[in-house]
Every structure is written in structure tokens, then in C-alpha cells.
Design a protein around this motif. Structure first.
Motif, PDB file in Angstrom:
ATOM      1  N   VAL A   1      -2.196  13.688  -2.588  1.00 33.29           N
ATOM      2  CA  VAL A   1      -1.701  12.396  -2.113  1.00 33.29           C
ATOM      3  C   VAL A   1      -2.470  11.282  -2.831  1.00 33.29           C
ATOM      4  CG1 VAL A   1      -1.446  10.897  -0.092  1.00 33.29           C
ATOM      5  CG2 VAL A   1      -1.069  13.366   0.120  1.00 33.29           C
ATOM      6  N   VAL A   2      -1.748  10.274  -3.301  1.00 34.98           N
ATOM      7  CA  VAL A   2      -2.361   9.188  -4.069  1.00 34.98           C
ATOM      8  C   VAL A   2      -2.041   7.845  -3.418  1.00 34.98           C
ATOM      9  CG1 VAL A   2      -2.472   8.019  -6.302  1.00 34.98           C
ATOM     10  CG2 VAL A   2      -2.183  10.509  -6.212  1.00 34.98           C
ATOM     11  N   LEU A   3      -3.091   7.059  -3.188  1.00 34.87           N
ATOM     12  CA  LEU A   3      -2.937   5.693  -2.699  1.00 34.87           C
ATOM     13  C   LEU A   3      -2.968   4.737  -3.882  1.00 34.87           C
ATOM     14  CD1 LEU A   3      -3.185   3.254  -0.628  1.00 34.87           C
ATOM     15  CD2 LEU A   3      -5.665   3.594  -0.834  1.00 34.87           C
ATOM     16  N   THR A   4      -2.004   3.812  -3.935  1.00 36.92           N
ATOM     17  CA  THR A   4      -2.077   2.680  -4.862  1.00 36.92           C
ATOM     18  C   THR A   4      -1.812   1.412  -4.054  1.00 36.92           C
ATOM     19  OG1 THR A   4       0.241   3.157  -5.463  1.00 36.92           O
ATOM     20  CG2 THR A   4      -1.455   3.803  -7.031  1.00 36.92           C
ATOM     21  N   ARG A   5      -2.719   0.449  -4.205  1.00 34.96           N
ATOM     22  CA  ARG A   5      -2.577  -0.834  -3.506  1.00 34.96           C
ATOM     23  C   ARG A   5      -2.382  -1.944  -4.526  1.00 34.96           C
ATOM     24  NH1 ARG A   5      -5.973  -3.645  -0.593  1.00 34.96           N
ATOM     25  NH2 ARG A   5      -7.851  -2.783  -1.551  1.00 34.96           N
ATOM     26  N   TYR A   6      -1.389  -2.771  -4.278  1.00 40.93           N
ATOM     27  CA  TYR A   6      -1.075  -3.881  -5.165  1.00 40.93           C
ATOM     28  C   TYR A   6      -1.029  -5.177  -4.368  1.00 40.93           C
ATOM     29  CZ  TYR A   6       0.741  -0.186  -8.247  1.00 40.93           C
ATOM     30  OH  TYR A   6       0.888   0.935  -9.016  1.00 40.93           O
ATOM     31  N   GLU A   7      -1.544  -6.252  -4.961  1.00 38.06           N
ATOM     32  CA  GLU A   7      -1.418  -7.575  -4.362  1.00 38.06           C
ATOM     33  C   GLU A   7      -0.359  -8.362  -5.147  1.00 38.06           C
ATOM     34  OE1 GLU A   7      -5.276  -9.353  -4.222  1.00 38.06           O
ATOM     35  OE2 GLU A   7      -5.823  -8.285  -2.382  1.00 38.06           O
ATOM     36  N   THR A   8       0.415  -9.133  -4.423  1.00 36.81           N
ATOM     37  CA  THR A   8       1.429  -9.971  -5.063  1.00 36.81           C
ATOM     38  C   THR A   8       0.741 -11.102  -5.821  1.00 36.81           C
ATOM     39  OG1 THR A   8       2.967  -9.476  -3.257  1.00 36.81           O
ATOM     40  CG2 THR A   8       3.463 -11.381  -4.639  1.00 36.81           C
ATOM     41  N   ARG A   9       1.155 -11.289  -7.071  1.00 33.74           N
ATOM     42  CA  ARG A   9       0.607 -12.349  -7.895  1.00 33.74           C
ATOM     43  C   ARG A   9       1.456 -13.597  -7.683  1.00 33.74           C
ATOM     44  NH1 ARG A   9       0.830 -10.918 -13.947  1.00 33.74           N
ATOM     45  NH2 ARG A   9      -0.182  -9.036 -13.158  1.00 33.74           N
ATOM     46  N   ARG A  10       0.863 -14.561  -6.981  1.00 32.53           N
ATOM     47  CA  ARG A  10       1.613 -15.792  -6.692  1.00 32.53           C
ATOM     48  C   ARG A  10       1.638 -16.687  -7.919  1.00 32.53           C
ATOM     49  NH1 ARG A  10       4.402 -14.197  -2.414  1.00 32.53           N
ATOM     50  NH2 ARG A  10       3.078 -13.410  -0.730  1.00 32.53           N
ATOM     51  N   ARG A  11       2.786 -17.180  -8.252  1.00 27.34           N
ATOM     52  CA  ARG A  11       2.931 -18.023  -9.445  1.00 27.34           C
ATOM     53  C   ARG A  11       2.461 -19.439  -9.149  1.00 27.34           C
ATOM     54  NH1 ARG A  11       6.416 -15.638 -13.313  1.00 27.34           N
ATOM     55  NH2 ARG A  11       7.325 -13.697 -12.563  1.00 27.34           N
TER      56      ARG A  11
ATOM     57  N   ALA B   1       0.867  -1.182   0.000  1.00 29.71           N
ATOM     58  CA  ALA B   1       0.000   0.000   0.000  1.00 29.71           C
ATOM     59  C   ALA B   1       0.903   1.232   0.000  1.00 29.71           C
ATOM     60  CB  ALA B   1      -0.921  -0.004   1.214  1.00 29.71           C
ATOM     61  N   LEU B   2       0.974   1.889  -1.145  1.00 26.47           N
ATOM     62  CA  LEU B   2       1.842   3.059  -1.295  1.00 26.47           C
ATOM     63  C   LEU B   2       0.994   4.319  -1.192  1.00 26.47           C
ATOM     64  CD1 LEU B   2       3.116   0.603  -3.024  1.00 26.47           C
ATOM     65  CD2 LEU B   2       4.506   2.377  -4.071  1.00 26.47           C
ATOM     66  N   VAL B   3       1.274   5.140  -0.180  1.00 23.76           N
ATOM     67  CA  VAL B   3       0.591   6.424  -0.014  1.00 23.76           C
ATOM     68  C   VAL B   3       1.599   7.489  -0.428  1.00 23.76           C
ATOM     69  CG1 VAL B   3      -0.564   7.971   1.592  1.00 23.76           C
ATOM     70  CG2 VAL B   3      -0.845   5.490   1.833  1.00 23.76           C
ATOM     71  N   THR B   4       1.495   7.904  -1.702  1.00 23.76           N
ATOM     72  CA  THR B   4       2.533   8.725  -2.324  1.00 23.76           C
ATOM     73  C   THR B   4       2.200  10.208  -2.212  1.00 23.76           C
ATOM     74  OG1 THR B   4       2.940   6.920  -3.871  1.00 23.76           O
ATOM     75  CG2 THR B   4       3.860   9.072  -4.437  1.00 23.76           C
ATOM     76  N   HIS B   5       3.163  10.966  -1.669  1.00 27.53           N
ATOM     77  CA  HIS B   5       2.996  12.403  -1.483  1.00 27.53           C
ATOM     78  C   HIS B   5       3.724  13.154  -2.594  1.00 27.53           C
ATOM     79  CE1 HIS B   5       1.467  12.276   2.817  1.00 27.53           C
ATOM     80  NE2 HIS B   5       1.797  11.022   2.576  1.00 27.53           N
ATOM     81  N   PRO B   6       3.180  14.303  -3.024  1.00 30.20           N
ATOM     82  CA  PRO B   6       3.767  15.027  -4.154  1.00 30.20           C
ATOM     83  C   PRO B   6       4.996  15.831  -3.740  1.00 30.20           C
ATOM     84  CG  PRO B   6       1.827  16.199  -3.371  1.00 30.20           C
ATOM     85  CD  PRO B   6       1.937  14.955  -2.544  1.00 30.20           C
ATOM     86  N   VAL B   7       6.074  15.121  -3.431  1.00 29.93           N
ATOM     87  CA  VAL B   7       7.326  15.774  -3.051  1.00 29.93           C
ATOM     88  C   VAL B   7       8.480  14.871  -3.468  1.00 29.93           C
ATOM     89  CG1 VAL B   7       7.218  14.761  -0.718  1.00 29.93           C
ATOM     90  CG2 VAL B   7       8.631  16.791  -1.102  1.00 29.93           C
ATOM     91  N   LEU B   8       9.584  15.478  -3.842  1.00 31.28           N
ATOM     92  CA  LEU B   8      10.812  14.755  -4.173  1.00 31.28           C
ATOM     93  C   LEU B   8      11.867  15.125  -3.139  1.00 31.28           C
ATOM     94  CD1 LEU B   8      10.923  15.617  -8.009  1.00 31.28           C
ATOM     95  CD2 LEU B   8      10.002  13.525  -6.979  1.00 31.28           C
TER      96      LEU B   8
END
Length: 200
Positions: free
Chosen positions: A190-200, A154-161
């Protein structure tokens, strides 16, 4: 398709790694500075509170534990505490926690200290019963990431470098395929992106 008796019935607890991070991928700027994130909007704070409430157990590395435990045990007693901060502090104290460190002598507030092999202990905890596990801290999460133990990012990305600091992701020996399961925007860009791991 049939399973042998009992096979395929036990599900492993989900391990979630979520943090605030900069657009260039750091959870702390050089010098462990996290001031770049500023105070969260009420909407984002409520989201984090919901994540914490849903957690059955929180796993901390030493640095993040020291940051959290320096404030949240009495966060609900601060003079300007919002209702959300009061609820967060109470929930933080009540939620079972595990701290992985070989340098801390003791911990409090419903917390257990683990000084041994973190990957072995996380693997054991995932195989147990209970709600989702949350993991925080770059070093601890990095070890779990390299061991293939993390099920959701779960990446909560803020607009800053910040141009450097402590990265959210660690170096990996192989590719990890992910599925995007949610995107959401919060006030302040602020943008949230959530990713699930794809199990092989």
C-alpha cells in the motif's frame, strides 16, 4: 510588503480529501464493494487514526456516512477490537461531523445534517475557525473538487485493479496543479501519496 489593517491575517481552514483506492483509481468496486482493500495493517490503521485525530470536523456524503455509522458507534465494543480500533471508535464518536444528504431523516453521534447546498456550506465552514476539515465520499468530494475547495489530496493506493466502480476523482472543467508533499509505503504494497493544491 505591507497589508492593510487585518488583511492577509485570516487563514482559511484546510480541506483534505483522503480515501483508500485501487491502483486504477476507484474507492469502491462495482456494487459499492469495498472488500478489495481487506483489513488494513496496524501501521496503516494507525496512520488513518492519526488523520482522524488531527481533524477538526469530518464531512460525509450519504453513502460513506451510512457505512461508517453502521459500525463505528459501537466499534470499541466488538469482541475482537484492537486497541487501535477502540481508539478509532471513540475518536469517531467524539469528532464533530456533518452529513450532506436530502434523504436521511436524522443523524446521531455528534453529527449535524445539511440538506441544502453542499458547496455553499463547505465554503462557509472553510472560512470559520478550527482545525482541518476532512471530506469523504465520492459525490460530495467531487462537488468540492469542481468548486476548487480541496486543498490536499491523500491517496492510499492498494495494489489491486477492479476495472470499474466509483472513481476517487471526478471530471473537472480545467487543470489543477498539485505539489507532492509526502510519499510513504505500508505493509502489503500500500502506498500513500499526499498532494497539496497549488493556488495560482
Amino acid at each position: 510588503m505591507s497589508f492593510p489593517h487585518g488583511a492577509g491575517l485570516h487563514t482559511v481552514r484546510k480541506l483534505i480529501y483522503g480515501m483508500n483506492l485501487t491502483l486504477d483509481g476507484y474507492i469502491a468496486a462495482p456494487g459499492d464493494d469495498i472488500g478489495w482493500s481487506g483489513p488494513p495493517s496496524d501501521e496503516l490503521f494507525r496512520w488513518w487514526l492519526g488523520q482522524e485525530r488531527a481533524s477538526g470536523l469530518t464531512l460525509y456524503g450519504r453513502k460513506l456516512w451510512q457505512t461508517m455509522s453502521s459500525y463505528w458507534p459501537t466499534g470499541d465494543q466488538q469482541p475482537n477490537a484492537t486497541p487501535w480500533e477502540i481508539e478509532f471508535a471513540r475518536n469517531w464518536r467524539d469528532t464533530p461531523k456533518v452529513v450532506f444528504s436530502s434523504t436521511i431523516a436524522e443523524v446521531g453521534w455528534n453529527t449535524r445534517l445539511v440538506t441544502g447546498d453542499a458547496v455553499a456550506e463547505i465554503t462557509r465552514l472553510k472560512a470559520g475557525d478550527g482545525g482541518p476539515l476532512r471530506i469523504g465520499g465520492a459525490t460530495l468530494a467531487g462537488a468540492a473538487m469542481r468548486a476548487g475547495l480541496i486543498d490536499e489530496y491523500a491517496l492510499v493506493t492498494h495494489p489491486v485493479l477492479t476495472g470499474g466502480g466509483t472513481p476517487f476523482f471526478t471530471a473537472l472543467e480545467g487543470w489543477v496543479d498539485l505539489n507532492l508533499v509526502e510519499t510513504r509505503t505500508f505493509p502489503g504494497g500500500v502506498v500513500l501519496t499526499r498532494y497539496e493544491t497549488r493556488r495560482r
